[in-house]
Design an enzyme around this catalytic site. Structure first.
Site, PDB file in Angstrom:
ATOM      1  N   GLY A 192       6.878   2.972 -11.798  1.00  0.00           N
ATOM      2  CA  GLY A 192       7.216   2.132 -10.643  1.00  0.00           C
ATOM      3  C   GLY A 192       6.102   1.989  -9.638  1.00  0.00           C
ATOM      4  O   GLY A 192       6.071   1.012  -8.869  1.00  0.00           O
ATOM      5  N   GLU A 193       5.156   2.931  -9.600  1.00  0.00           N
ATOM      6  CA  GLU A 193       4.067   2.865  -8.635  1.00  0.00           C
ATOM      7  C   GLU A 193       3.044   1.813  -9.049  1.00  0.00           C
ATOM      8  O   GLU A 193       2.689   1.699 -10.213  1.00  0.00           O
ATOM      9  CB  GLU A 193       3.395   4.230  -8.514  1.00  0.00           C
ATOM     10  CG  GLU A 193       4.335   5.342  -8.051  1.00  0.00           C
ATOM     11  CD  GLU A 193       3.633   6.683  -7.989  1.00  0.00           C
ATOM     12  OE1 GLU A 193       2.387   6.687  -7.899  1.00  0.00           O
ATOM     13  OE2 GLU A 193       4.322   7.711  -8.040  1.00  0.00           O
ATOM     14  N   SER A 194       2.564   1.091  -8.055  1.00  0.00           N
ATOM     15  CA  SER A 194       1.649  -0.022  -8.340  1.00  0.00           C
ATOM     16  C   SER A 194       0.348   0.459  -8.950  1.00  0.00           C
ATOM     17  O   SER A 194      -0.216  -0.192  -9.839  1.00  0.00           O
ATOM     18  CB  SER A 194       1.363  -0.805  -7.053  1.00  0.00           C
ATOM     19  OG  SER A 194       0.784   0.051  -6.069  1.00  0.00           O
TER      20      SER A 194
END
Length: 1431
Positions: free
Chosen positions: A648-650
């Site tokens: 989920g982290e960019s």
């Protein structure tokens, strides 16, 4: 609109023989072929002209031509011309083989092609062509225009024109067209047809099929039948054709079919309502370029693989869902018409059936099957139509049988996406779908090596699913009737399960040698994904290879489980098993993530997205495991993101997509200028996917928005609009799942997954074809045995029909066979436990009810037969299961159903009468006729005895006659017990494996229970006795392996003997069983002789009351044992047990006679006396001599035996002297035996019975005096005087003076014998005794006892006999001492004066003896000598 199939039998052609000119003549010897052909042509011309005359248009032409001399129409003229010339052909000058067939075919062809003729005329012309073709006048071997003629016919028929008058005549013409097309392909001349002609024929036929949808039912069915026959005809020749130019890059196509519009036979309005067949065929699509010219060349060559490929491709296109507007058969079953695909599937099935293995020889055809066909089959396999599903499964089965080596991953995909999904209701399949899928699976399972190949190719491949395990679990679960009655689905699944099991059992029969499983432990690290086999066709290579791969796969799955709990520990575990190197490298970890099933995709995604340098390296190696060659970007991205969950982290997303873009650009740059363009576009696709498929996004991105967002990303330039539009709609239609659901059951076969599958299929390991040998069956059976036994057991429990029950029993027996062969003892035990529950023998109920119910219960009888069949066949591998089997046997025993032989050993066969064993009967000898003859049956006299109790429960009540039903039930019970062969289990126990033998013995001991508890219940005691009988029988049947059983048997018998205080059957069986074991085994087991005989001391531990009750019988058995085995008893330990048992019988009234018989047998003439048993036998004989039981003669005989034993001592003494070095050592034994003998006799000398006492003294004297050849040292004689002679004199004197005269009568005589014994022995051994230092003491002992005896008083007065005898004896002794120089005046021994001491005592006895022995002369001489010495 759907159409039912119509089966039309093809026209049977007559048999013709080939004439000399190449034409066929009738086989019956009809006129020559030329006459036949001429007549046929003339007849057909007449028929066509006749029909034309009836037509108004053509009839008018005839009339006008006659009146006005107008030239006739060309069609008519050509027919008339042919009729004039036909009889001039075919003679010797112009044989038919030299005539171009076009000459006599063209007139009919012209009529077919003419648009002026009506349907009746065209129909007759077509019939004429059909007749000529079916009679096979056209021979391609003649080479004269046959090809042109066939081409002419094909072109004419496929472009037939005729005037429509009514629908019926139109349908008739269409049917004739189909007939002619079929005849063309069936004729010999079809060999000259080109690829294009064949394609045209098939295309025309299919157009008629499609057009027939609006016509009558007959035409519909007939057209489909002909189409099907054409396909069969074409593909039946596939094995005979060569590949040719089939690998050409050109791919000719049959005209595409628009499923939404009517087509085929176009209604062309010419002003007169005529129609014609228009074919937009192959030739219309081929241009004039170089490739097109090459393709045209292929299509005009004689037909072969190119047209077969094209036709097959056309058939595949008919079931292509994407070509049909994207309508899915699984989602829109109402709108989707199943008729066309079902028709196409049936033709494909026929093509595969007939093409068979030949398909693999043609790469293009094989490629169609691998890709397009299988993709479409998987899609149609999910159809709601059971008919379509059934046909699809039939096709896949045919493909598996013929081409499985080329379809490895395709077969896996079909089972994963279709069979495993539809065969279970939890995935939404209807009952019909489940049934069809299960039937298909069962058909596959009936292929003998199917499951073995599933296991070898998929379960043992780290890149594939565990297909065998999943299919086996599906079958076992589907066979379980959970909270519902047994249905056909359950029985069907059971059939499949048993088919797999029986396949394994059959392979056992083929096995001559087995490949021993080698160690699978990995000793060092090697890349697990790179393991390869040296030879996939040689079992000695691939068996080890697949086992090793399976081991790796299992370890990887265990590692995955550890990883899902703790990634660090998971990797450490794999390092410990050498699947990962000690120092982790990025490639190995990446391959672990890529090829291991069951990993938590969230954890994998987090690991790959981590910023750690090692994780980044793993990410790039992970991306490099994908093959994106020539793949669309969205497809590549789907495949990549399916293997893990996108973080989920960019920043993590950035790293993941960078690795993906770099790999994609390296392999498929296409229109992208750099990897940055690929990265930006991949990001854009992720954003589009979220936008389109997230329900929270209300305003969706449009196509223009997507294109605008991706401007100038390709190195500053725009990407083509068409490229972006395709990507946009691909994402809109099919979501990219960035977070796959955990445990998602069955993924749909999306286009991207299929592309990936096709790429993998080119790199996967070769398909392993298993031999009919059980190489992998042990591993497979270990996986499925538990669920299989459970499933069969549940079905057996629920089933009522005999056929299903028999099927279950077959399954049970097959499981047992496999378990035994592969030494899976636990599995066999589980099976036995399960089966025993169904016998109903373990249920508690009344006896009579049990027997009757058992006879009426076929399930119980089948289970019982199965249990004992397994015990007889595979007892070697039964372990704990013996307990359950014995429970059943004990129940049958209680019911009186066992034959007498059950508890007998092999040696009893000739000795055991039919009724010798109480409580049992020989079942096989009983019949229903015996019932009424048993007026007073015993409680346990067998089955018929049980039943007869029903007739005589009370003698005062009228007897109940058994009903026919009861009689039948009992008869069935008898037959079942006979089939079980229960007695063979124990009689043949000598062939059992050692572990199994020990287990059955332990089971018997366990079933017998504790002896303390047994005595409380008669039933328990009966059970314990029966178990003991079986235990003894097994022991005797396994005499060669007695060492395995003896300890347990002995402890069990000892427990019984020592814990039983009262007389009972159990202790009786224990004691006599022990004696029986010793009797039977002593001759064969010398190493166990002592141990066996030592066990007999258990008898001595019997309670006194119990021992007394059985003493006589015990003695008889011991006597029998001694007589049979005396020569085998060598040691003192063994003899001690024997003599101990015999000794205690001496005082038993009933047993003493038999016991003495044994002693007599041993000691008589020293036959079986030996140094080992001498002392023991002397002691036993003494017991009988002292015993007052029986006659005195026996005691006398016992004394004689003891006396005669001196001969043995003498013999042994001689042997010792000859022995040399060990003589001194062995002489000690002789001395000890002699001492024990005389000591024993000394004891008997005190017997109250005069005869025995006196005889004992005499015997003792003989043993002391008659010792010739026996070397007794002086010291031993001194000991003998002290402990034997002096003691006996003292004891006898005491008895005479102090004991009652009633108890010891006539003691005077005994004392006389004793004094004589003393005198004789002393004088005989005087010389040797004189040399002893203790001689003086010994001599004084003799004198003191003579003095006492001289003074003894009996009844108040001295004995006259002793008064006379003692002086005489003493005088003899003195004279002897004098003569030997022992007694002299100067003699001193030991410092004392022997002379003085002697005369001191002698004077007290007889004062005159000194003068008598030493007269005065000698006295004086001695005196003078003394005086001179003094001076």
């Amino acid at each position: 609109m759907g159409f039912a199939r119509l089966e039309i039998n093809p026209i049977e052609e007559e048999s013709y023989d080939v004439a000399e000119d190449g034409w066929k003549a009738p086989a019956s010897g009809a006129p020559a072929a030329r006459a036949d052909l001429a007549c046929v042509i003339c007849s057909e011309v007449s028929a066509v002209l006749a029909v034309m005359r009836r037509n108004v248009r053509w009839g008018g032409r005839y009339a006008s031509a006659a009146d006005d001399h107008i030239i006739e129409h060309s069609l008519i003229l050509s027919l008339k011309l042919l009729r004039r010339q036909v009889f001039s052909c075919g003679d010797g000058r112009r044989p038919w083989s030299t005539i171009d067939p076009s000459v006599y075919i063209r007139p009919f062809v012209d009529i077919v092609r003419s648009d002026e003729t009506g349907a009746p005329i065209t129909s007759v012309a077509l019939s004429s062509l059909y007749k000529i073709l079916t009679l096979d006048f056209l021979d391609p071997a003649s080479g004269t225009g046959v090809a042109d003629a066939m081409h002419l016919v094909v072109e004419a028929v496929t472009s037939c024109r005729f005037e429509v008058t009514d629908s019926a005549s139109e349908e008739a013409v269409l049917m004739k067209i189909l007939q002619v097309l079929h005849a063309i392909m069936r004729s010999r001349a079809s060999a000259v047809l080109s690829n294009q002609h064949v394609c045209t024929i098939v295309n025309t036929c299919y157009r008629v099929v499609h057009q027939a949808a609006t016509k009558g039912e007959l035409l519909q069915r007939f057209s489909r039948h002909i189409m099907h026959e054409l396909v069969r005809c074409i593909f039946s020749h596939l094995a005979d054709v060569q590949d040719g130019d089939a690998s050409s890059s050109l791919k000719p196509k049959i005209s595409a079919v628009d499923m939404d519009q009517a087509f085929g036979i176009a209604q062309v309005e010419n002003g007169n309502g005529s129609v014609k067949l228009e074919n937009k065929g192959v030739g219309d699509e081929i241009g004039t370029g170089p490739e097109q010219k090459h393709g045209m060349k292929i299509m005009v060559e004689p037909y072969g693989v190119p047209c077969v490929v094209e036709i097959f491709h056309f058939l595949c296109s008919l079931i292509n869902v994407q070509d049909q507007g994207g309508r899915s058969p699984a989602t829109n079953q109402v709108a989707f018409d199943e008729d066309v695909p079902l028709f196409a599937l049936s033709m494909i099935n026929s093509a595969v059936e007939l093409g068979g293995p030949s398909i693999s020889k043609h790469p293009k055809l094989l490629s169609l099957i691998q890709d397009e066909l299988f993709r479409n089959l998987i899609q149609f396999g999910l159809s709601m139509s059971p008919v379509i599903l059934s046909t699809v499964c039939s096709i896949v089965l045919n493909l598996y049988r013929h081409l499985r080596t080329k379809l490895k991953l395709q077969v896996e995909a079909f089972f994963s996406c279709v069979i495993l999904r539809l065969a279970q209701s939890r995935y939404g399949a209807s009952y019909q779908q489940q049934e069809v899928a299960m039937e298909a699976l069962v058909d596959f399972c009936r292929q003998k090596n199917f499951m073995a190949e599933m296991y070898a190719n998929f379960d043992c491949d780290i890149t594939c699913s565990n297909m065998f395990e999943e299919l086996a679990n599906l079958l076992s679960k589907s066979a379980f009737p959970i909270n519902c009655p047994l249905s056909s689905m359950h029985v069907l699944a059971l059939d499949g399960l048993i088919a797999v099991i029986e396949g394994m059992a059959d392979r056992i029969g083929n096995a001559s040698t087995s490949l021993e499983p080698s160690s699978l432990e990995l000793q060092e690290y090697s890349p697990f994904w790179a393991v390869r086999c040296e030879d996939y066709s040689a079992p000695e290579y691939w068996v080890k290879f697949v086992r090793r791969r399976k081991y790796i796969k299992r370890r990887l799955m265990i590692g995955a489980d550890h990883f899902n709990r703790d990634p660090k520990k998971g990797l450490e575990f794999l390092q410990g098993t050498h699947l990962l190197p000690e120092k982790l490298d990025p490639q190995s970890v990446a391959c672990f993530f890529r090829f291991t099933a069951g990993l938590d995709k969230n954890l994998v995604g987090d690991f790959l997205g981590n910023h750690d340098e090692f994780c980044v390296q793993v990410l790039h190696e992970f991306a490099w495991t994908f093959d994106f060659q020539d793949m669309n970007l969205d497809t590549a991205l789907r495949l990549f993101l399916e293997t893990f969950r996108l973080p989920g982290e960019s920043q993590k997303i950035q790293r993941v997509l960078e690795a993906f873009s770099e790999r994609y650009y390296e392999q498929s740059p296409q229109i992208l200028v750099d990897k940055d363009a690929a990265l930006v576009l991949a990001y854009s696709l992720i954003m589009l996917n979220t936008d389109q498929h997230n329900v929270q996004v209300k305003k969706k991105m449009t196509e223009e928005d997507f294109i605008r967002n991706n401007r100038h990303i390709n190195g500053g330039n725009d990407l083509p609009r068409e490229f972006l539009t395709e990507l946009y709609y691909s994402i809109c239609r099919n979501e990219i799942r960035t977070a796959p659901e955990q445990g998602f059951g069955f993924m749909e076969m999306s286009p991207s997954r299929w592309i990936d599958l096709m790429r993998k299929s080119k790199k996967t390991s070769p398909y392993i074809v298993c031999d009919p040998l059980p190489y992998l069956d042990r591993d497979m059976f270990a996986i499925m045995s538990g669920p299989t036994i459970a499933a069969i057991s549940v079905v057996f429990d629920y089933a009522e029909h005999e056929e299903v029950l028999s099927t279950c029993v077959d399954g049970f027996l097959a499981v047992a066979k496999i378990s035994a062969y592969h030494h899976l003892e636990d599995v066999l035990d589980d099976l036995v436990v399960s089966l025993c529950k169904f016998t109903t023998l373990l249920n508690s109920s009344f006896v009579e009810e049990t027997v009757t119910a058992f006879g009426d219960d076929i399930k119980a009888r089948l289970a019982t037969e199965a249990v004992f069949s397994i015990a007889n066949r595979y007892g070697d591998c039964i372990r704990t299961g013996w307990r359950n089997i014995l429970d059943c046997i004990l129940r049958l025993h209680k019911l009186g159903l066992l034959p007498a032989r059950v508890a007998s050993d092999a040696t009893d066969d000739s000795e055991l009468p039919a009724d010798s064993v109480p409580g049992k009967s020989v079942t096989s000898s009983l019949s229903i006729s015996h019932i009424h003859s048993m007026s007073h049956p015993r409680r346990s006299s067998g089955l018929m005895g049980r039943f007869s109790q029903l007739l005589s429960l009370d003698t005062e009540e009228p007897r109940l006659q058994p009903s026919e039903q009861q009689l039948a039930a009992h008869q069935r019970t008898l037959q079942t017990i006979q089939k079980c062969r229960i007695d063979s289990i124990f009689i043949e126990s000598k062939f059992l494996h050692a572990d199994s033998l020990m287990q059955i013995a332990r089971a018997l001991i366990w079933a017998a229970g504790r002896p303390q508890k047994v005595s409380n219940s008669p039933d328990d005691e009966d059970t314990a006795v029966f178990c003991l009988e079986l235990l003894i029988a097994i022991t005797l049947n396994n005499r060669d392996r007695i060492g395995l059983l003896w300890q347990g048997v002995y402890e069990h018998i000892a427990n019984i003997v020592q814990s039983t205080m009262l007389r009972c059957a159990l202790v009786e069986k224990a004691v006599f069983g022990l004696l029986k074991i010793c009797q039977r085994l002593l001759p064969y087991k010398e190493n166990l002789t002592d141990e066996l005989l030592l066990s007999l001391q258990l008898v001595l531990k019997l309670d006194a009351r119990v021992a007394d009750a059985y003493c006589e019988n015990i003695t008889q058995e011991v006597t029998r044992l001694v007589k049979a085995n005396a020569a085998h008893i060598k040691s003192q330990i063994g003899w001690r047990s024997i003599t101990s048992l015999l000794s205690i019988t001496a005082r038993h009234p009933e047993a003493s006679e038999v016991g003495f018989e044994a002693i007599l047998f041993i000691m008589s003439e020293g036959a079986h006396l030996s140094p080992a048993n001498y002392v023991l036998c002397i002691e036993a004989a003494r017991q009988f001599a002292e015993s007052r039981v029986g006659l005195t003669d026996r005691a006398v005989r016992a004394l004689d035996l003891m006396t005669e034993s001196m001969n043995c001592i003498a013999r042994w003494s001689n042997e010792i002297r000859e022995g040399g070095a060990e003589a001194e050592k062995n002489s000690e034994g002789i001395k000890e035996m002699w001492l024990r003998l005389v000591q024993s006799l000394r004891k008997i000398c005190l017997d109250q019975r005069e005869e025995i006492r006196n005889h004992a003294v005499v015997s003792l004297q003989r043993c002391l005096v008659d010792i010739d050849g026996v070397c007794i040292p002086p010291s031993t004689w001194s000991q003998a005087f002290d402990v034997v002679i002096f003691d006996i004199l003292d004891d006898l004197l005491d008895c005479a003076q102090n004991q009652s005269q009633k108890e010891y009568r006539n003691m005077e005589g005994t004392l006389v014998q004793a004094v004589k014994l003393l005198s004789k022995v002393f004088m005989q051994q005087l010389q040797e005794l004189f040399g002893l230092s203790s001689f003086c003491k010994l001599w004084l002992g003799v004198l003191s006892r003579l003095e006492k005896y001289k003074k003894v008083k009996m009844r108040g007065k001295r004995s006259d006999k002793l008064q006379e005898l003692i002086p005489e004896l003493l005088k003899n002794i003195l004279i002897a001492m004098k003569s030997k120089g022992i007694l002299a005046k100067r003699s001193t021994i030991g410092g004392d004066s022997l002379w003085d001491l002697t005369w001191f005592h002698v004077n007290n006895i007889a004062p005159s003896l000194q003068g008598e022995v030493f007269p005065g002369e000698e006295t004086e001489q001695f005196r003078s000598g003394d005086q001179s010495d003094g001076q």
